[in-house]
Write an enzyme that holds these catalytic residues in place. Structure first.
Site, PDB file in Angstrom:
ATOM      1  N   ARG A   1     -39.849  23.457   2.698  1.00 25.41           N
ATOM      2  CA  ARG A   1     -41.147  23.356   2.045  1.00 25.41           C
ATOM      3  C   ARG A   1     -41.068  23.906   0.629  1.00 25.41           C
ATOM      4  O   ARG A   1     -40.212  24.733   0.311  1.00 25.41           O
ATOM      5  CB  ARG A   1     -42.213  24.116   2.853  1.00 25.41           C
ATOM      6  CG  ARG A   1     -42.453  23.493   4.229  1.00 25.41           C
ATOM      7  CD  ARG A   1     -43.058  22.095   4.084  1.00 25.41           C
ATOM      8  NE  ARG A   1     -43.165  21.370   5.336  1.00 25.41           N
ATOM      9  CZ  ARG A   1     -42.411  20.326   5.680  1.00 25.41           C
ATOM     10  NH1 ARG A   1     -41.443  19.914   4.886  1.00 25.41           N
ATOM     11  NH2 ARG A   1     -42.606  19.695   6.811  1.00 25.41           N
ATOM     12  N   CYS A   2     -41.986  23.438  -0.195  1.00 22.50           N
ATOM     13  CA  CYS A   2     -42.075  23.811  -1.604  1.00 22.50           C
ATOM     14  C   CYS A   2     -41.989  25.336  -1.736  1.00 22.50           C
ATOM     15  O   CYS A   2     -42.659  26.049  -0.984  1.00 22.50           O
ATOM     16  CB  CYS A   2     -43.390  23.293  -2.166  1.00 22.50           C
ATOM     17  SG  CYS A   2     -43.597  23.556  -3.927  1.00 22.50           S
TER      18      CYS A   2
END
Length: 81
Positions: free
Chosen positions: A18-19
């Site tokens: 994830r970011c």
């Protein structure tokens, strides 16, 4: 019709990340590549639909193709100078 994604010089599987991890991994991988080489990025984070094109623009790499209609997303970039 030729599948642009079928013969990259390098492949990065960022699924499950994830970011900001996917873009950080792309940046690290691109640093090891030669100018003109291609990188296939496979990801499932919705933020990559914004982050990968933005990274390519900011770092002056060419985003050759992207598929973001279904998971996993695929991006093909060519390293700039």
């Amino acid at each position: 019709m030729t599948d642009l994604f079928s013969t990259p010089d390098h492949t990065l599987d960022a699924q499950g990340l994830r970011c900001p991890e996917p873009v950080m991994m792309v940046r690290k991988t691109v640093r090891t590549m030669q100018t003109g080489e291609t990188l296939l990025i496979i990801a499932d984070d919705p933020a990559t639909t914004r982050d990968i094109p933005g990274f390519c623009t900011f770092m002056e790499h060419e985003l050759i193709a992207q598929e973001t209609e279904a998971l996993p997303y695929r991006y093909l970039l060519r390293k700039g100078a």
